[in-house]
Structures are given as C-alpha cells and as structure tokens.
Scaffold this motif. Structure first.
Motif, PDB file in Angstrom:
ATOM      1  N   ARG A  39       0.822  -1.223   0.000  1.00 42.99           N
ATOM      2  CA  ARG A  39       0.000   0.000   0.000  1.00 42.99           C
ATOM      3  C   ARG A  39       0.850   1.264   0.000  1.00 42.99           C
ATOM      4  O   ARG A  39       0.384   2.334  -0.354  1.00 42.99           O
ATOM      5  CB  ARG A  39      -0.955  -0.010   1.202  1.00 42.99           C
ATOM      6  CG  ARG A  39      -2.111  -0.983   0.992  1.00 42.99           C
ATOM      7  CD  ARG A  39      -2.909  -1.172   2.247  1.00 42.99           C
ATOM      8  NE  ARG A  39      -2.092  -1.760   3.308  1.00 42.99           N
ATOM      9  CZ  ARG A  39      -2.551  -2.074   4.514  1.00 42.99           C
ATOM     10  NH1 ARG A  39      -3.807  -1.848   4.825  1.00 42.99           N
ATOM     11  NH2 ARG A  39      -1.754  -2.606   5.416  1.00 42.99           N
ATOM     12  N   LEU A  40       2.140   1.134   0.400  1.00 41.68           N
ATOM     13  CA  LEU A  40       3.031   2.289   0.319  1.00 41.68           C
ATOM     14  C   LEU A  40       3.186   2.688  -1.147  1.00 41.68           C
ATOM     15  O   LEU A  40       3.023   3.843  -1.522  1.00 41.68           O
ATOM     16  CB  LEU A  40       4.405   1.971   0.933  1.00 41.68           C
ATOM     17  CG  LEU A  40       5.464   3.063   0.754  1.00 41.68           C
ATOM     18  CD1 LEU A  40       5.073   4.347   1.476  1.00 41.68           C
ATOM     19  CD2 LEU A  40       6.827   2.587   1.272  1.00 41.68           C
ATOM     20  N   ARG A  41       3.484   1.693  -1.974  1.00 40.85           N
ATOM     21  CA  ARG A  41       3.670   1.971  -3.400  1.00 40.85           C
ATOM     22  C   ARG A  41       2.352   2.425  -4.028  1.00 40.85           C
ATOM     23  O   ARG A  41       2.312   3.374  -4.798  1.00 40.85           O
ATOM     24  CB  ARG A  41       4.199   0.717  -4.095  1.00 40.85           C
ATOM     25  CG  ARG A  41       4.891   0.974  -5.397  1.00 40.85           C
ATOM     26  CD  ARG A  41       5.747  -0.232  -5.799  1.00 40.85           C
ATOM     27  NE  ARG A  41       5.057  -1.492  -5.513  1.00 40.85           N
ATOM     28  CZ  ARG A  41       4.314  -2.144  -6.401  1.00 40.85           C
ATOM     29  NH1 ARG A  41       4.165  -1.664  -7.614  1.00 40.85           N
ATOM     30  NH2 ARG A  41       3.712  -3.269  -6.073  1.00 40.85           N
ATOM     31  N   ASN A  42       1.282   1.757  -3.639  1.00 34.58           N
ATOM     32  CA  ASN A  42      -0.027   2.139  -4.184  1.00 34.58           C
ATOM     33  C   ASN A  42      -0.363   3.597  -3.877  1.00 34.58           C
ATOM     34  O   ASN A  42      -0.922   4.293  -4.713  1.00 34.58           O
ATOM     35  CB  ASN A  42      -1.123   1.244  -3.602  1.00 34.58           C
ATOM     36  CG  ASN A  42      -1.001  -0.177  -4.090  1.00 34.58           C
ATOM     37  OD1 ASN A  42      -0.218  -0.450  -5.007  1.00 34.58           O
ATOM     38  ND2 ASN A  42      -1.733  -1.077  -3.468  1.00 34.58           N
ATOM     39  N   ALA A  43       0.002   4.033  -2.656  1.00 26.05           N
ATOM     40  CA  ALA A  43      -0.333   5.413  -2.261  1.00 26.05           C
ATOM     41  C   ALA A  43       0.333   6.392  -3.201  1.00 26.05           C
ATOM     42  O   ALA A  43      -0.232   7.439  -3.538  1.00 26.05           O
ATOM     43  CB  ALA A  43       0.093   5.664  -0.822  1.00 26.05           C
ATOM     44  N   TYR A  44       1.535   6.052  -3.632  1.00 23.34           N
ATOM     45  CA  TYR A  44       2.265   6.984  -4.501  1.00 23.34           C
ATOM     46  C   TYR A  44       1.830   6.880  -5.957  1.00 23.34           C
ATOM     47  O   TYR A  44       1.898   7.851  -6.693  1.00 23.34           O
ATOM     48  CB  TYR A  44       3.777   6.769  -4.354  1.00 23.34           C
ATOM     49  CG  TYR A  44       4.254   7.474  -3.126  1.00 23.34           C
ATOM     50  CD1 TYR A  44       4.679   8.785  -3.185  1.00 23.34           C
ATOM     51  CD2 TYR A  44       4.172   6.844  -1.884  1.00 23.34           C
ATOM     52  CE1 TYR A  44       5.040   9.445  -2.041  1.00 23.34           C
ATOM     53  CE2 TYR A  44       4.537   7.497  -0.741  1.00 23.34           C
ATOM     54  CZ  TYR A  44       4.973   8.804  -0.823  1.00 23.34           C
ATOM     55  OH  TYR A  44       5.321   9.468   0.309  1.00 23.34           O
TER      56      TYR A  44
END
Ligand SMILES: Nc1ncnc2c1ncn2[C@@H]1O[C@H](COP(=O)(O)OP(=O)(O)OP(=O)(O)O)[C@@H](O)[C@H]1O
Ligand SMILES: [Mg+2]
Length: 242
Positions: free
Chosen positions: A234-239
């Motif tokens: 979800r870290l990557r998804n947030a960006y």
C-alpha cells in the motif's frame, strides 16, 4: 491533562478537518513519543500539509483531539503550539529575505521558553548547519536554496521545541544538499530531538524515521516500523494513486 496516553508527546485522535465544508482529513490517528522520528508519507494532495496545519492550529479541527503532553490544542490560537513546544518548518521555506541570517534565527527564539536560551541555541544551530556561520551578517536572500532550508530549520530549532514538524524539507533540493539536510536531521535525532517529518522522498524519510504513517486521500492506510511500512504494497499504491 490526565486523559492522554502515558509516554506520548503528541497524540492526534479522530481528527477531521477540511476546506469550505469539504472534509479532507477523515479521522486521523497519530502518535509521537519523546525522542521519536515519525514520518508521514503520501502522494500529492493526500492531506499531509493539512494535518501539520491542524496540529499547528493554523487550520481549525472540525472534530477530534490534538494533545501535546496531554494539553488539548484543538481550538487554541495559532501562537499556542509554539509556546507549548511545537516548531513548524513549512513547505517551501519562507526565510525573511531582507533580514540577516542572524535576525532570521533570532526571530525563531520568540516563545518565552526559548528566549533565555537564545545564545546556547544559536551555537547549537550553527554547529548543526556550519554553512550558516560565516553568513550570519548577510541578508538571507543571499543564501542558496539549501542554505535557506538550513536557515528555516535552524529558525524552528531556535524555539527550543519539544517536537519539530517538517513539511517536505527535501523539496526542490539537489540530492547532495538533501543529503546534507538529512545528515543534520540525523544528528538532531541522535541528540534526542523528537521529529515529525512529512515527505514525498520515501527513501530519505524512512532511513531517518523510526516509524511511519502512510496517508492516502485523508486517511492513514498503513502505519508501523520502517521495515513493515517499506514491505507494505500500500506504500507503493499510495504513490501511484491506485
Ligand atoms: N487552502 C485550501 N483550500 C481548499 N482546498 C485545499 C486547501 N489546501 C489544500 N486543499 C485540498 O486539500 C487536500 C489535501 O491537501 P494538502 O495540501 O494537505 O496535501 P499534501 O499531502 O500536503 O500534498 P502535497 O504533497 O502536494 O504537498 C487536497 O485535495 C487539496 O486540494
Ligand atoms: Mg503538502
């Protein structure tokens, strides 16, 4: 005073706020303990600056609580956080260009709790940011972008904060200068300074941070230690804004 969780410095619970009736923060929960470096990560428009503004009483909280060592800040006037020990380094710097470097730093010492320690704090800031020392008598306008970032961080430290809040300190800086700013932040951290760091530069932030919160559209979607956050898709998804 007694209702806060023991051992917390800053405690944000169920914080909601927004602009012109449109809610932007949908119930934020966040804690910073003494001496911790905590990152808030997230894409453009996630609500990171709004969160810092609410903590600094620049943006009214619609509901929820913001407590500093148990003292409620919600509804307090904008000068209250600085007097109680919060210092804020805004996005996009904001030195007072026509004042000297020394005057900019001295302005940071305005809270009564900081005035008595002005000289000690000035020495501490100059030790942290040596490039400022030979420039003390010059107008702040003469400084490079990186030196101006050092100056605004230095100015915030002149208030002798219990917690310093930084909004994207690497924005617009070269990788080399970003490295300098972050090594100063690492020194600050090792001196025991508590730091709340908002960044889009995830790798720099997570090298420094003990813990992180990832924000997406006004909500915290991931929180935890550095390794856990780095491993969370979800870290990557947030960006990527997925
Ligand atoms: N003064 C304002 N008036 C109206 N809407 C605003 C205002 N400031 C921010 N917003 C909106 O609130 C949301 C959150 O913005 P905010 O600036 O807090 O995000 P951010 O995470 O700091 O973004 P960035 O990474 O671009 O700095 C966005 O949708 C933005 O358009
Ligand atoms: Mg922002």
């Amino acid at each position: 005073m007694e209702t806060h969780t023991a051992g917390t410095l800053l405690e944000v619970t169920e914080l909601r706020t927004g602009y012109l009736g449109v809610e932007v923060l949908h119930g934020i929960e966040l804690v910073v303990r003494p001496g911790e470096t905590v990152c808030v990560l997230g894409a453009n428009g996630a609500g990171k600056t709004t969160l810092l503004h609410a903590i600094m009483c620049r943006q009214p909280a619609w509901s929820g609580n913001i407590r500093l060592r148990g003292v409620e800040l919600g509804g307090a006037p904008p000068f209250a956080p600085a007097h109680l020990g919060l210092s804020y380094v805004p996005e996009g710097r904001g030195v007072l260009a026509s004042l000297t470097v020394r005057e900019n730093l001295e302005l940071g010492a305005y809270p009564p709790r900081a005035r008595a320690r002005l000289n000690d704090n000035l020495e501490r800031v100059l030790a942290l940011f040596p490039p400022l020392k030979p420039r003390l008598g010059e107008p702040a306008a003469n400084l490079s972008g990186g030196q101006q970032q050092m100056l605004v961080i230095g100015r915030a430290l002149m208030a002798a904060p219990e917690l310093i809040l930084l909004d994207e300190p690497s924005l617009g800086l070269s990788p080399a200068v970003t490295g300098q700013v972050y090594s100063a932040l690492a020194q600050l951290k090792s001196s025991g300074q508590a730091i709340l760091l908002v960044e889009q530069n995830v790798s720099m932030a997570l090298k420094l941070g003990d813990r992180a919160y990832v924000m997406e559209q006004g909500r915290i979607v991931v929180s935890g230690g550095r390794e856990r956050v780095l491993a969370d898709p979800r870290l990557r998804n947030a960006y990527l804004g997925l």
